[in-house]
Scaffold this active site. Structure first.
Site, PDB file in Angstrom:
ATOM      1  N   LYS A 164      72.653 -27.582 -63.050  1.00  0.00           N
ATOM      2  CA  LYS A 164      73.861 -26.758 -63.016  1.00  0.00           C
ATOM      3  C   LYS A 164      74.563 -26.878 -61.662  1.00  0.00           C
ATOM      4  O   LYS A 164      75.801 -26.885 -61.592  1.00  0.00           O
ATOM      5  CB  LYS A 164      73.517 -25.298 -63.315  1.00  0.00           C
ATOM      6  CG  LYS A 164      73.129 -25.035 -64.759  1.00  0.00           C
ATOM      7  CD  LYS A 164      74.241 -25.364 -65.749  1.00  0.00           C
ATOM      8  CE  LYS A 164      75.405 -24.390 -65.657  1.00  0.00           C
ATOM      9  NZ  LYS A 164      76.415 -24.640 -66.712  1.00  0.00           N
ATOM     10  N   TYR A 184      66.580 -27.050 -64.186  1.00  0.00           N
ATOM     11  CA  TYR A 184      67.765 -26.401 -64.773  1.00  0.00           C
ATOM     12  C   TYR A 184      68.793 -26.073 -63.708  1.00  0.00           C
ATOM     13  O   TYR A 184      69.964 -26.463 -63.810  1.00  0.00           O
ATOM     14  CB  TYR A 184      67.359 -25.127 -65.514  1.00  0.00           C
ATOM     15  CG  TYR A 184      68.535 -24.201 -65.766  1.00  0.00           C
ATOM     16  CD1 TYR A 184      69.607 -24.624 -66.544  1.00  0.00           C
ATOM     17  CD2 TYR A 184      68.578 -22.920 -65.212  1.00  0.00           C
ATOM     18  CE1 TYR A 184      70.706 -23.784 -66.768  1.00  0.00           C
ATOM     19  CE2 TYR A 184      69.661 -22.084 -65.430  1.00  0.00           C
ATOM     20  CZ  TYR A 184      70.725 -22.518 -66.204  1.00  0.00           C
ATOM     21  OH  TYR A 184      71.806 -21.701 -66.409  1.00  0.00           O
TER      22      TYR A 184
END
Length: 347
Positions: free
Chosen positions: A159, A155
């Protein structure tokens, strides 16, 4: 101002939509309505004449072009993302696809739209990111806007990649961007797979309250409505090409946080016997679990005059009461894929 908000049916995005409409902005909410989205999150403003909804995926270039051409926004606030660390451990591909390729597609659509309209200086592309891109802190120190990136999960890596793309589109093509990196959010409409709603709902159901490891991991907690206020502040006042760290100035260990929630619940809905803290259970830690996050919010405070309005105790009190008052909302989401299951344990 007319805003295009991606991911506006999600937790943070819907808070932005609600606040923006309340403040008189027109809002186009573009959301693919994946598992964590819920249009009930924006039901309070859906009837406003300044609100519009478009169901579309940020990876769908033709849908983005059509939306931009039809609604002609003054700014894009990009919040659409896969965001649950545990899910990224089990299935990283969706995070790369949405957070990296989706951001690329949106940037290209925004660049062409901006070019076609004469490159207005007032246009903004606001990219909303996370403090997790900076990695893990030791017992001391805080993340600043110049902290080197060191993501530790699929994750946070996705990002980080999207942040780099946004900066590159500014430097290479001149696209007028601002970026923000926030600490852990909580508050009303939080999807019931994240820590705080899990603890509240498990406590009410008499289930174990799972805490990873020994509960010593530290997070800086930011009330979602404060975050929405900060995002609109950065959009309107932030310097083009700059990033701003948004923190709640409320560091707590996970164990302290859960104990506070238990105390609030003890006061609001006491058990017949014992306390909710009796349900606390320590479980096997998440792989690669970052030890501590902490935001230094000096830039946004000094340059833009923003700071959080509530302490974590005040915000948690409001949050618990909201879940007690809105059972139909969370009941409807508990049957969605993965909710109530242990995720992120893959090795």
């Amino acid at each position: 101002m007319k805003l295009l908000v991606t991911g506006g049916a999600g937790f943070i995005g819907s808070a932005v939509v609600r606040l923006a409409i309340t403040r008189g902005h027109a809002v186009v909410n573009l959301d693919a309505l994946t598992y964590a989205a819920c249009l009930d999150n924006v039901a309070d403003v859906a009837g406003d004449p300044g609100y519009s909804f478009v169901q579309a995926d940020i990876r769908d270039r033709s849908a983005l072009d059509a939306t931009l051409a039809r609604y002609r926004p003054d700014a894009i606030m990009h919040l659409a993302a896969e965001s649950h660390v545990d899910r990224s451990i089990d299935g990283p591909g969706a995070f790369i696809d949405t957070n990296v390729m989706g951001t690329y597609t949106l940037l290209e659509a925004a660049r062409d739209y901006w070019d076609a309209n004469g490159r207005p200086e007032t246009f903004r592309f606001h990219h909303i990111s996370t403090d997790e891109v900076f990695g893990s802190l030791g017992p001391t120190g805080m993340f600043t806007e110049t902290t080197p990136y060191d993501p530790r999960s699929p994750y946070s890596a996705s990002k980080a990649a999207s942040d780099h793309l946004v900066r590159a589109w500014h430097e290479t093509y001149g696209l007028p961007v601002v970026l923000t990196n926030c600490s852990n959010n909580y508050g009303p409409y939080h999807f019931p797979e994240k820590l705080i709603p899990v603890i509240i709902l498990n406590a009410l159901a008499g289930k174990p309250l799972p805490i990873y490891g020994d509960g010593s991991n530290v997070r800086d907690w930011l009330y979602v409505e404060d975050h929405a206020d900060a995002l609109l502040t950065v959009l309107q006042k932030g310097a083009v090409g700059e990033s701003y760290n948004i923190g709640g100035e409320n560091e707590r260990t996970n164990l302290e946080l859960v104990q506070t929630l238990c105390t609030i619940l003890d006061g609001k809905r006491p058990k017949e016997s014992g306390t909710y803290s009796d349900q606390i259970t320590f479980v096997t830690d998440r792989p690669g679990h970052d030890a501590r996050y902490a935001i230094d919010p000096t830039r946004i405070r000094q340059e833009l005059g923003w700071r959080p309005s509530v302490t974590v105790e005040e915000g948690l009190e409001r949050t618990v009461q909201w879940y007690l008052d809105n059972e139909p909302w969370w009941r409807a989401l508990q049957d969605r894929d993965g909710v109530g299951q242990r995720l992120g344990s893959a090795k």
